[in-house]
Every structure is written in structure tokens, then in C-alpha cells.
Write a protein that holds these residues in place. Structure first.
Motif, PDB file in Angstrom:
ATOM      1  N   LEU A  42       0.853  -1.201   0.000  1.00 35.34           N
ATOM      2  CA  LEU A  42       0.000   0.000   0.000  1.00 35.34           C
ATOM      3  C   LEU A  42       0.878   1.236   0.000  1.00 35.34           C
ATOM      4  CD1 LEU A  42      -2.634  -0.454   2.873  1.00 35.34           C
ATOM      5  CD2 LEU A  42      -2.679  -1.334   0.541  1.00 35.34           C
ATOM      6  N   GLU A  43       0.425   2.260  -0.715  1.00 36.14           N
ATOM      7  CA  GLU A  43       1.064   3.568  -0.599  1.00 36.14           C
ATOM      8  C   GLU A  43      -0.015   4.518  -0.085  1.00 36.14           C
ATOM      9  OE1 GLU A  43       2.438   5.367  -4.241  1.00 36.14           O
ATOM     10  OE2 GLU A  43       3.268   7.076  -3.169  1.00 36.14           O
ATOM     11  N   ILE A  44       0.245   5.158   1.032  1.00 34.89           N
ATOM     12  CA  ILE A  44      -0.781   6.019   1.633  1.00 34.89           C
ATOM     13  C   ILE A  44      -0.435   7.482   1.388  1.00 34.89           C
ATOM     14  CG2 ILE A  44      -2.016   6.605   3.750  1.00 34.89           C
ATOM     15  CD1 ILE A  44      -1.371   3.812   4.774  1.00 34.89           C
ATOM     16  N   ILE A  67      -3.442   4.938  -2.132  1.00 33.65           N
ATOM     17  CA  ILE A  67      -4.564   5.591  -1.455  1.00 33.65           C
ATOM     18  C   ILE A  67      -4.330   7.094  -1.428  1.00 33.65           C
ATOM     19  CG2 ILE A  67      -5.594   5.830   0.867  1.00 33.65           C
ATOM     20  CD1 ILE A  67      -4.725   2.726   0.992  1.00 33.65           C
ATOM     21  N   GLU A  68      -5.349   7.846  -1.794  1.00 29.93           N
ATOM     22  CA  GLU A  68      -5.185   9.311  -1.826  1.00 29.93           C
ATOM     23  C   GLU A  68      -6.569   9.932  -1.629  1.00 29.93           C
ATOM     24  OE1 GLU A  68      -2.619  11.752  -2.015  1.00 29.93           O
ATOM     25  OE2 GLU A  68      -4.487  12.843  -1.671  1.00 29.93           O
ATOM     26  N   LYS A  69      -6.684  10.782  -0.586  1.00 33.36           N
ATOM     27  CA  LYS A  69      -8.018  11.324  -0.297  1.00 33.36           C
ATOM     28  C   LYS A  69      -8.377  12.527  -1.170  1.00 33.36           C
ATOM     29  CE  LYS A  69      -6.510  14.248   3.453  1.00 33.36           C
ATOM     30  NZ  LYS A  69      -6.578  14.660   4.811  1.00 33.36           N
ATOM     31  N   ASN A  72      -8.348  15.371  -6.965  1.00 31.60           N
ATOM     32  CA  ASN A  72      -7.634  16.159  -7.972  1.00 31.60           C
ATOM     33  C   ASN A  72      -6.239  15.616  -8.279  1.00 31.60           C
ATOM     34  OD1 ASN A  72      -9.035  18.220  -9.120  1.00 31.60           O
ATOM     35  ND2 ASN A  72      -8.401  19.772  -7.651  1.00 31.60           N
ATOM     36  N   VAL A  73      -5.477  15.310  -7.228  1.00 34.56           N
ATOM     37  CA  VAL A  73      -4.124  14.788  -7.458  1.00 34.56           C
ATOM     38  C   VAL A  73      -4.167  13.307  -7.836  1.00 34.56           C
ATOM     39  CG1 VAL A  73      -2.780  16.487  -6.174  1.00 34.56           C
ATOM     40  CG2 VAL A  73      -3.720  14.549  -4.955  1.00 34.56           C
ATOM     41  N   LEU A  74      -5.154  12.611  -7.278  1.00 35.06           N
ATOM     42  CA  LEU A  74      -5.301  11.187  -7.592  1.00 35.06           C
ATOM     43  C   LEU A  74      -5.510  10.988  -9.098  1.00 35.06           C
ATOM     44  CD1 LEU A  74      -5.577   8.293  -6.558  1.00 35.06           C
ATOM     45  CD2 LEU A  74      -8.007   8.693  -6.267  1.00 35.06           C
ATOM     46  N   PHE A 115       6.338  11.577   2.465  1.00 34.69           N
ATOM     47  CA  PHE A 115       6.093  13.027   2.602  1.00 34.69           C
ATOM     48  C   PHE A 115       4.678  13.315   3.101  1.00 34.69           C
ATOM     49  CE2 PHE A 115       9.651  12.091   0.103  1.00 34.69           C
ATOM     50  CZ  PHE A 115      10.605  12.970   0.565  1.00 34.69           C
ATOM     51  N   SER A 116       4.315  12.586   4.153  1.00 36.53           N
ATOM     52  CA  SER A 116       3.005  12.759   4.778  1.00 36.53           C
ATOM     53  C   SER A 116       2.896  14.163   5.369  1.00 36.53           C
ATOM     54  CB  SER A 116       2.845  11.729   5.905  1.00 36.53           C
ATOM     55  OG  SER A 116       3.141  10.436   5.444  1.00 36.53           O
ATOM     56  N   ASP A 117       1.667  14.689   5.409  1.00 39.14           N
ATOM     57  CA  ASP A 117       1.448  16.027   5.988  1.00 39.14           C
ATOM     58  C   ASP A 117       1.936  16.036   7.441  1.00 39.14           C
ATOM     59  OD1 ASP A 117       0.031  16.950   3.647  1.00 39.14           O
ATOM     60  OD2 ASP A 117      -1.624  15.679   4.277  1.00 39.14           O
ATOM     61  N   PRO A 118       2.760  17.042   7.832  1.00 39.06           N
ATOM     62  CA  PRO A 118       3.361  17.009   9.173  1.00 39.06           C
ATOM     63  C   PRO A 118       2.399  17.349  10.332  1.00 39.06           C
ATOM     64  CG  PRO A 118       4.261  18.855   7.876  1.00 39.06           C
ATOM     65  CD  PRO A 118       3.359  18.076   6.961  1.00 39.06           C
ATOM     66  N   ARG A 133      -2.691   6.160  16.673  1.00 40.67           N
ATOM     67  CA  ARG A 133      -3.967   5.711  16.075  1.00 40.67           C
ATOM     68  C   ARG A 133      -3.734   5.040  14.720  1.00 40.67           C
ATOM     69  NH1 ARG A 133      -7.122  10.023  12.959  1.00 40.67           N
ATOM     70  NH2 ARG A 133      -8.925   8.921  12.141  1.00 40.67           N
ATOM     71  N   PHE A 134      -2.936   5.664  13.866  1.00 41.58           N
ATOM     72  CA  PHE A 134      -2.686   5.079  12.542  1.00 41.58           C
ATOM     73  C   PHE A 134      -1.756   3.870  12.636  1.00 41.58           C
ATOM     74  CE2 PHE A 134      -4.458   9.055  10.833  1.00 41.58           C
ATOM     75  CZ  PHE A 134      -5.281   8.525   9.850  1.00 41.58           C
ATOM     76  N   LEU A 135      -0.743   3.921  13.514  1.00 42.81           N
ATOM     77  CA  LEU A 135       0.181   2.775  13.616  1.00 42.81           C
ATOM     78  C   LEU A 135      -0.573   1.527  14.081  1.00 42.81           C
ATOM     79  CD1 LEU A 135       3.480   4.337  15.017  1.00 42.81           C
ATOM     80  CD2 LEU A 135       2.722   4.069  12.653  1.00 42.81           C
TER      81      LEU A 135
HETATM   82  N1  SAH Z   1       3.499  11.046  -1.565  1.00 41.63           N
HETATM   83  C1  SAH Z   1       3.374  12.188  -2.462  1.00 41.63           C
HETATM   84  C2  SAH Z   1       2.434  13.269  -1.899  1.00 41.63           C
HETATM   85  C3  SAH Z   1       2.839  13.836  -0.558  1.00 41.63           C
HETATM   86  S1  SAH Z   1       1.694  15.084   0.066  1.00 41.63           S
HETATM   87  C4  SAH Z   1       4.752  12.751  -2.769  1.00 41.63           C
HETATM   88  O1  SAH Z   1       5.680  12.466  -2.011  1.00 41.63           O
HETATM   89  O2  SAH Z   1       4.893  13.468  -3.753  1.00 41.63           O
HETATM   90  C5  SAH Z   1       0.721  14.082   1.175  1.00 41.63           C
HETATM   91  C6  SAH Z   1      -0.497  13.476   0.488  1.00 41.63           C
HETATM   92  O3  SAH Z   1      -1.140  12.626   1.417  1.00 41.63           O
HETATM   93  C7  SAH Z   1      -1.540  14.518   0.053  1.00 41.63           C
HETATM   94  O4  SAH Z   1      -1.823  14.342  -1.323  1.00 41.63           O
HETATM   95  C8  SAH Z   1      -2.749  14.222   0.934  1.00 41.63           C
HETATM   96  O5  SAH Z   1      -3.989  14.446   0.268  1.00 41.63           O
HETATM   97  C9  SAH Z   1      -2.556  12.758   1.283  1.00 41.63           C
HETATM   98  N2  SAH Z   1      -3.137  12.369   2.573  1.00 41.63           N
HETATM   99  C10 SAH Z   1      -2.924  12.973   3.763  1.00 41.63           C
HETATM  100  N3  SAH Z   1      -3.619  12.382   4.749  1.00 41.63           N
HETATM  101  C11 SAH Z   1      -4.301  11.347   4.166  1.00 41.63           C
HETATM  102  C12 SAH Z   1      -5.205  10.369   4.659  1.00 41.63           C
HETATM  103  N4  SAH Z   1      -5.552  10.342   5.948  1.00 41.63           N
HETATM  104  N5  SAH Z   1      -5.704   9.452   3.800  1.00 41.63           N
HETATM  105  C13 SAH Z   1      -5.366   9.497   2.473  1.00 41.63           C
HETATM  106  N6  SAH Z   1      -4.514  10.411   1.944  1.00 41.63           N
HETATM  107  C14 SAH Z   1      -3.984  11.322   2.775  1.00 41.63           C
END
Ligand code: SAH
Length: 215
Positions: A42-44, A67-69, A72-74, A115-118, A133-135
Motif C-alpha cells: 500500500l502507498e498512503i 490511497i489518496e483522499k 484532484n491529485v489522484l 512526505f506525509s502532511d506534518p 492511532r494510525f500505527l
Molecule cells: N506522496 C506524495 C504526496 C505527498 S503530500 C509525494 O511524495 O509526492 C501528502 C499526500 O497525502 C496529500 O496528497 C494528501 O492528500 C494525502 N493524505 C494525507 N492524509 C491522508 C489520509 N488520511 N488518507 C489518504 N490520503 C492522505
């Protein structure tokens, strides 16, 4: 800033056919049934999918579920996959918090978090994809010995994450604070290319699931 919805977003996603899985719960426990691939990764948060397509192309015995929420980017990731004719990728436009109903206990061998959102600050800790929670959710779907491959440019998120992994039942391996220091290493993501060009060091680790919990 709110991104404007891409034109004809849904019809364009529909045009990608089988790549877009709209009811992932129906595949729970059966992702590999009737397929030739041997492992599920999986790639999240796949974003625009540079890492997704290059990784899947180099691992033909793996089915990569991305997986991408953000639709637009998906869409960009899906159209890139379609253009390359790759058949071992599936895309889910879902939030990672629901993964335990889409994948069975131990069904997944590897999870990529790139590069998950910090989400800095205590208030939003629960949204970080490496929070307890996620782990715990990942522990429900990873096989014992399964791996999380985690990369980030954000030192604060990295330090937080390497403290969380061992406490949540994972062993840490390959911890580095400057992945590309000795020379480019592995497949770069879209974000990673930009950070690397700007001279930002990339942190990476592998966290191996000890497999001590169950649902
Ligand atoms: N992995 C890509 C994008 C990094 S930005 C790269 O390195 O280029 C982080 C991405 O994670 C965003 O597109 C955001 O929409 C997605 N994201 C963040 N939290 C999420 C969640 N809970 N479930 C699914 N996608 C998520």
C-alpha cells in the motif's frame, strides 16, 4: 488555499476503468485472488503518483494499492498509470483511517508513507499518519514482519515518528537523516524531487511490524 476541482474530474477517473476501486470493502481479504502478483503493498497519500508508477513498474510481482483522499491529485496519478499501461496498480480515493475494513488481518506486506502532511502542534497529532492511532490500524492489516517505509523532509515529523514506531510494536531499521547524501538512493516521489533540488536533506526509516497485536 483550496484547489479548484479539475474539469470533468469524475468522468476522467471513470475512464481509467479498473484502476479506480470504488468499493474497496468488497475486496477485503481477496485483493490477490485470481491474480498473478504474490504480494500486496500500500502507498498512503500517493499524490500525483511518480513514486507509484515507478515502484509498480520495478516490482511486477507486487500489487500496489495507492490511497489518496484528494481526487484532484489522484486523477493525475491514475492518468499517468493508464498512459504507461501498468496493470499492477489500484487506486482508492479514501481516507486512511478506514483501512481496517478494506484489508484483512495480515493481508499487506508493505506500506509506503512518503512526505506525509506534518500536522505540527499537539492539537492535530491524531491526523499524522504516524500517530499511535494510525500505527495501530496498520498493525491490523500488516503481516508479522511486514514493513512501513517512511520518507519525509520534515525533521520534526521524523523525530516524532521514530519515537512512535517502537512504542506501537515496530522495530526500527535503516534510519537515515540524509538519504541522498552519499548519492541518489531509490525511487523519488514528486515532492522529494523538489525538496532534493532545493538542497533539503531527506529522512528515511523502515519500521518492521513485530506482529504482537491482533484485532
Ligand atoms: N506522496 C506524495 C504526496 C505527498 S503530500 C509525494 O511524495 O509526492 C501528502 C499526500 O497525502 C496529500 O496528497 C494528501 O492528500 C494525502 N493524505 C494525507 N492524509 C491522508 C489520509 N488520511 N488518507 C489518504 N490520503 C492522505
Amino acid at each position: 488555499m483550496r484547489m479548484r476541482r479539475k474539469k470533468h474530474l469524475i468522468p476522467r477517473m471513470e475512464r481509467c476503468g479498473d484502476l479506480w476501486v470504488r468499493e474497496p470493502e468488497l475486496s477485503c481479504g481477496r485483493w490477490l485472488s485470481g491474480r498473478t502478483e504474490e504480494e500486496l503493498h500500500l502507498e498512503i497519500g500517493c499524490g500525483k503518483g511518480r513514486f507509484t508508477v515507478l515502484t509498480a513498474a520495478s516490482l511486477p510481482s507486487v500489487l500496489l494499492v495507492a490511497i489518496e483522499k484528494t481526487q484532484n491529485v489522484l486523477l493525475t496519478a491514475m492518468e499517468r498509470t493508464e498512459a504507461l499501461g501498468l496493470s499492477n496498480i489500484r487506486f482508492l480515493d479514501v481516507d486512511a483511517s478506514g483501512l481496517a475494513s478494506m484489508f484483512a488481518l495480515g493481508e499487506v506486506s508493505r506500506i509506503y508513507l512518503n512526505f506525509s502532511d506534518p500536522w505540527p502542534g499537539q492539537r492535530y497529532e491524531k491526523r499524522r499518519l504516524t500517530s499511535p492511532r494510525f500505527l495501530s490500524i496498520y498493525g491490523q492489516i500488516l503481516r508479522p514482519g511486514g514493513e512501513i517505509h517512511f520518507k519525509t523532509d520534515n525533521r520534526g515529523l521524523f523525530d516524532y515518528s521514530i519515537a512512535q514506531f517502537p512504542a506501537a510494536g515496530y522495530d526500527l531499521e535503516q534510519v537515515t537523516y540524509d538519504l541522498h547524501g552519499p548519492g541518489i538512493c531509490g525511487v523519488m516521489t514528486d515532492y522529494e524531487e523538489k525538496f532534493h533540488e532545493a538542497g533539503t536533506p531527506i529522512c528515511r526509516c523502515v519500521a518492521r511490524w513485530r506482529g504482537e497485536n491482533s484485532r
